[in-house]
Design a protein around this motif. Structure first.
Motif, short mmCIF file in Angstrom:
data_model
loop_
_atom_site.label_atom_id
_atom_site.label_comp_id
_atom_site.label_asym_id
_atom_site.label_seq_id
_atom_site.Cartn_x
_atom_site.Cartn_y
_atom_site.Cartn_z
N TYR A 26 0.86 -1.18 0.00
CA TYR A 26 0.00 0.00 0.00
C TYR A 26 0.90 1.23 0.00
N THR A 32 -5.39 3.69 1.25
CA THR A 32 -5.27 2.80 2.41
C THR A 32 -4.16 3.28 3.33
N THR A 126 -9.23 -2.48 3.26
CA THR A 126 -8.22 -2.01 2.32
C THR A 126 -8.87 -1.78 0.97
N THR A 127 -8.29 -0.87 0.22
CA THR A 127 -8.77 -0.56 -1.10
C THR A 127 -8.02 -1.42 -2.10
#
Length: 135
Positions: A26, A32, A126-127
């Protein structure tokens, strides 16, 4: 990881959290990383400001459950008083940290720890996509 209950310790915890998220895939400027780092900053700031017991450190734990798509943050201090979310007046300088955590985290709460004190935890979804390890 344990940190001194000082502004310097809080700053180091925030930086190390952001670095850990980057190593998990990330990147520093991703949604995120930015969101989780902000939540870490609020929780460790509370530990240093409100949960500080002289001579005692606070601890930060991060875990990543890729299967669930969740990052979990845990901040432990040795102060027995539980945090409370409140709505500060417009003329107050502080008191908005847990409102931010509530707005940004998927879920959060507090639980007792072995020994004195408590652990404040938060989970963030989370993305996926260009934001993380699935890119």
């Amino acid at each position: 990881m344990s940190f001194t209950s000082t502004p310097r310790g809080a700053r180091l915890a925030r930086k190390l959290a952001s670095h850990r998220l980057d190593t998990w895939g990330y990147p520093y400027e991703s949604d995120t990383n930015t969101t989780v780092t902000l939540i870490v900053a609020e929780l460790v700031s509370n530990a240093v400001t409100h949960g500080r017991v002289p001579g005692r450190d606070f601890a930060l734990s991060l875990s990543h459950d890729e299967g669930r798509g969740v990052v979990r943050i845990e901040v432990t201090d040795t102060h027995p008083v539980l945090p409370t979310r409140r709505t500060p007046g417009t003329d107050e300088d502080g008191g908005r940290g847990l409102l931010l955590v509530d707005a940004l985290a998927t879920d959060w709460g507090v639980h007792d720890r072995l020994g004195p004190g408590k652990t404040v935890w938060a989970e963030c979804t989370t993305t996926l996509g260009s934001d993380g390890p699935h890119a």
